[in-house]
Motif scaffolding. Structure first.
Motif, short mmCIF file in Angstrom:
data_model
loop_
_atom_site.label_atom_id
_atom_site.label_comp_id
_atom_site.label_asym_id
_atom_site.label_seq_id
_atom_site.Cartn_x
_atom_site.Cartn_y
_atom_site.Cartn_z
N MET A 129 60.70 4.30 -50.87
CA MET A 129 59.66 5.07 -51.13
C MET A 129 59.70 6.29 -50.56
SD MET A 129 56.03 3.44 -50.42
CE MET A 129 55.77 3.50 -49.34
N THR A 130 58.80 7.16 -50.78
CA THR A 130 58.52 8.55 -50.44
C THR A 130 57.12 8.41 -49.42
OG1 THR A 130 58.95 10.15 -52.05
CG2 THR A 130 57.75 11.20 -50.83
N ARG A 131 57.72 9.30 -48.04
CA ARG A 131 56.10 8.78 -46.93
C ARG A 131 56.33 10.36 -46.79
NH1 ARG A 131 57.88 4.88 -42.79
NH2 ARG A 131 59.95 5.43 -43.58
N ALA A 132 54.45 10.70 -46.39
CA ALA A 132 54.07 11.87 -46.09
C ALA A 132 55.39 12.23 -44.79
CB ALA A 132 52.92 11.59 -45.62
N PHE A 133 55.39 13.74 -44.45
CA PHE A 133 55.86 14.13 -43.44
C PHE A 133 54.89 14.72 -42.22
CE2 PHE A 133 58.48 17.46 -40.93
CZ PHE A 133 59.43 16.81 -40.32
N VAL A 134 54.54 13.38 -41.23
CA VAL A 134 53.88 14.11 -40.51
C VAL A 134 54.14 14.06 -39.07
CG1 VAL A 134 51.33 13.33 -40.39
CG2 VAL A 134 53.01 12.13 -41.31
N PRO A 135 54.37 15.47 -38.60
CA PRO A 135 54.67 15.16 -37.14
C PRO A 135 53.35 15.13 -36.22
CG PRO A 135 53.69 17.63 -38.16
CD PRO A 135 53.51 16.71 -39.09
N ALA A 136 53.43 15.10 -34.74
CA ALA A 136 52.60 14.56 -33.61
C ALA A 136 52.20 15.41 -33.69
CB ALA A 136 53.26 13.90 -32.21
N ASP A 137 51.89 16.79 -33.12
CA ASP A 137 51.50 17.73 -32.56
C ASP A 137 51.68 18.67 -33.30
OD1 ASP A 137 52.49 17.98 -30.91
OD2 ASP A 137 52.09 16.93 -29.05
N VAL A 138 51.35 19.97 -32.42
CA VAL A 138 51.41 21.49 -32.86
C VAL A 138 52.74 21.25 -32.21
CG1 VAL A 138 50.42 23.80 -32.62
CG2 VAL A 138 49.72 22.29 -33.54
N ASP A 139 53.18 21.51 -31.24
CA ASP A 139 54.29 22.01 -30.23
C ASP A 139 55.60 21.39 -30.91
OD1 ASP A 139 52.81 22.63 -28.05
OD2 ASP A 139 52.50 21.04 -26.86
N GLU A 140 55.32 20.11 -31.45
CA GLU A 140 56.05 19.18 -31.47
C GLU A 140 57.16 19.89 -32.90
OE1 GLU A 140 56.18 15.51 -33.87
OE2 GLU A 140 57.98 15.70 -34.87
N VAL A 141 55.61 20.94 -33.93
CA VAL A 141 56.24 21.54 -34.33
C VAL A 141 56.97 23.31 -34.14
CG1 VAL A 141 55.24 23.42 -36.84
CG2 VAL A 141 54.46 21.53 -36.60
N ARG A 142 56.26 23.29 -33.38
CA ARG A 142 56.85 24.52 -33.31
C ARG A 142 57.80 24.43 -32.31
NH1 ARG A 142 53.40 27.13 -28.21
NH2 ARG A 142 53.62 25.55 -27.90
N ASP A 143 58.40 23.53 -31.88
CA ASP A 143 60.12 22.94 -30.82
C ASP A 143 61.12 22.56 -32.51
OD1 ASP A 143 58.29 23.44 -28.30
OD2 ASP A 143 58.51 21.42 -28.21
N ALA A 144 61.22 22.31 -32.97
CA ALA A 144 61.66 21.74 -34.31
C ALA A 144 61.70 23.31 -35.13
CB ALA A 144 60.79 20.47 -35.74
N LEU A 145 60.98 23.77 -35.30
CA LEU A 145 61.18 25.15 -35.46
C LEU A 145 61.86 26.06 -35.16
CD1 LEU A 145 57.39 26.74 -36.70
CD2 LEU A 145 59.37 25.43 -38.49
N ALA A 146 62.09 26.16 -33.43
CA ALA A 146 62.38 26.55 -32.38
C ALA A 146 64.16 26.01 -32.38
CB ALA A 146 62.22 26.75 -31.34
N ARG A 147 64.52 24.78 -32.71
CA ARG A 147 65.73 24.05 -33.02
C ARG A 147 66.24 25.00 -34.55
NH1 ARG A 147 63.17 19.17 -32.32
NH2 ARG A 147 63.36 18.77 -33.97
N HIS A 148 65.34 25.11 -35.45
CA HIS A 148 66.01 25.65 -36.99
C HIS A 148 65.73 27.15 -36.77
CE1 HIS A 148 65.58 21.48 -37.70
NE2 HIS A 148 66.32 21.80 -38.33
N ASP A 149 66.14 27.31 -35.04
CA ASP A 149 66.07 29.47 -35.55
C ASP A 149 64.74 29.76 -35.47
OD1 ASP A 149 68.36 29.39 -33.96
OD2 ASP A 149 69.88 29.90 -35.69
N TYR A 150 63.42 30.00 -35.44
CA TYR A 150 62.55 30.11 -36.23
C TYR A 150 61.02 29.99 -34.89
CZ TYR A 150 58.80 32.36 -38.90
OH TYR A 150 57.29 32.95 -39.53
N LEU A 151 60.97 30.98 -34.63
CA LEU A 151 60.06 30.93 -33.89
C LEU A 151 59.15 31.36 -33.76
CD1 LEU A 151 62.85 33.26 -31.00
CD2 LEU A 151 62.04 30.72 -30.87
N ALA A 152 58.10 30.46 -33.89
CA ALA A 152 56.53 30.80 -34.76
C ALA A 152 55.76 30.81 -33.48
CB ALA A 152 56.52 28.92 -35.23
N ASP A 153 54.90 31.67 -33.72
CA ASP A 153 53.67 32.08 -32.30
C ASP A 153 52.47 30.40 -32.17
OD1 ASP A 153 51.92 32.86 -34.29
OD2 ASP A 153 51.77 34.58 -33.85
N GLU A 154 51.94 30.27 -31.77
CA GLU A 154 50.94 29.41 -31.37
C GLU A 154 49.92 29.71 -32.99
OE1 GLU A 154 50.57 27.60 -28.53
OE2 GLU A 154 48.99 26.29 -29.72
N GLY A 155 49.98 30.31 -32.75
CA GLY A 155 48.82 30.65 -34.48
C GLY A 155 49.59 29.54 -35.60
#
Ligand SMILES: Nc1ncnc2c1ncn2[C@@H]1O[C@H](COP(=O)(O)OP(=O)(O)OP(=O)(O)O)[C@@H](O)[C@H]1O
Ligand SMILES: [Mg+2]
Length: 300
Positions: free
Chosen positions: A1-27
């Protein structure tokens, strides 16, 4: 069954992107977080090479969902974006049935066997634990009718195939739309999406991007390149260099064995960073020696 992909907070997003070599700013990290949490499409605008398309690629690597890419261009229509019938295979089937002396049943010709799914249909008609990432790239290149059509799909996440019925995604794909702003995207489509303008990175972020994307470039050279690119963006160029060009330039210089910027090295590699003759002339008349001096001072 498909479930929505829901991160906990903004930091989780920023860290995950950084782990995949993408450095996003806060905005940008916040916009992506909200798009995921609210299940809304995200429209990313910005100049060439600032990392718009890469957001979708990195999201797909992070979430594990397929990347479904729809590249827009002038004249793109539903057939190229949603589905087409495979006429040649239908014809072959028809001949084979006729040759065997049987009756042709029309319904058979319009079954999923002969349906060629294009990106929008693939993004709605998927199976998997997480929804796919739908990248609608360079939406500004498509024309008005196609944009209106897209709006409909992004609104109710369903597509009707008259011969087969309605395809509806219970959990919508993670939709990233990009635009270089060759024309304005219509308000109705913007209203449907969350919006973020990606600017050129500042010196520190660009340097950090160089470290992850071009680790072979010596540190001192990377600093000087980031500083010089920042100065180049400050002069009135037709196409200011994007991050992609910064990476290319640093790699080109490192390949030539350059350890510190000098005027000759800049002149010889100018085509990796400025891709219009007029822009190269503008940089020269601004003074490459001055550019190098400032960059070396800043990079020190
Ligand atoms: N924030 C970032 N972190 C890491 N790498 C980045 C970042 N921004 C850009 N890049 C690098 O720059 C390259 C170009 O980015 P991308 O192709 O996404 O730009 P774009 O905005 O889609 O450009 P265009 O408008 O020309 O399509 C990427 O492949 C990536 O290597
Ligand atoms: Mg792009």
């Amino acid at each position: 069954m498909t479930r929505a992909f829901v991160p906990a907070d903004v930091d989780e997003v920023r860290d995950a992107l950084a782990r995949h070599d993408y450095l996003a700013d806060e905005g940008l990290a916040t916009s992506i977080f909200l798009a995921l949490r609210l299940q809304r499409p995200l429209l990313l605008e910005g100049e060439a090479g600032v990392g718009k398309t890469e957001v979708a690629k990195v999201l797909s690597r992070w979430t594990g969902g397929d990347l479904v890419r729809l590249q827009c261009y002038e004249g793109i229509d539903a057939g190229q974006a949603v589905y087409e019938w495979d006429y040649s295979r239908q014809l072959l089937h028809l001949r084979a049935v006729e040759a065997s002396g049987s009756e042709v049943v029309e319904d058979e010709l319009y079954s999923s066997r002969f349906l060629v799914k294009r990106p929008l249909l693939r993004a709605l008609d998927y199976e998997g634990d997480v929804p796919p990432v739908l990248l609608v790239d360079e939406v500004d290149r498509a024309d008005d009718e196609f944009e209106a059509f897209l709006l409909e799909i992004l609104s109710d996440w369903s597509i009707s195939v008259p011969e087969l019925g309605v395809v509806h995604a219970e959990i919508p794909p993670i939709a990233i739309l990009t635009s270089n702003r060759t024309r304005d995207v219509h308000d109705a489509l913007k209203r449907r999406c969350l919006y973020h303008w990606i600017s050129h990175p500042d010196f520190e972020r660009e340097l950090a991007i160089l470290r992850v994307r071009a680790p072979e470039v010596p540190n001192a050279l990377a600093r000087e390149v980031a500083a010089a690119v920042e100065s180049l963006r400050g002069i009135d160029l037709y196409k200011p260099p994007g991050v992609a060009e910064t990476i290319d330039w640093a790699q080109a210089l490192a390949t030539l064995g350059t350890t510190h910027l000098d005027e000759r090295a800049v002149e010889n590699t100018l085509g990796t960073i400025l891709k219009y003759r007029e822009d190269q002339e503008r940089a020269r008349s601004h003074g490459l020696d001055e550019l190098v001096r400032e960059a070396v001072a800043r990079g020190a």
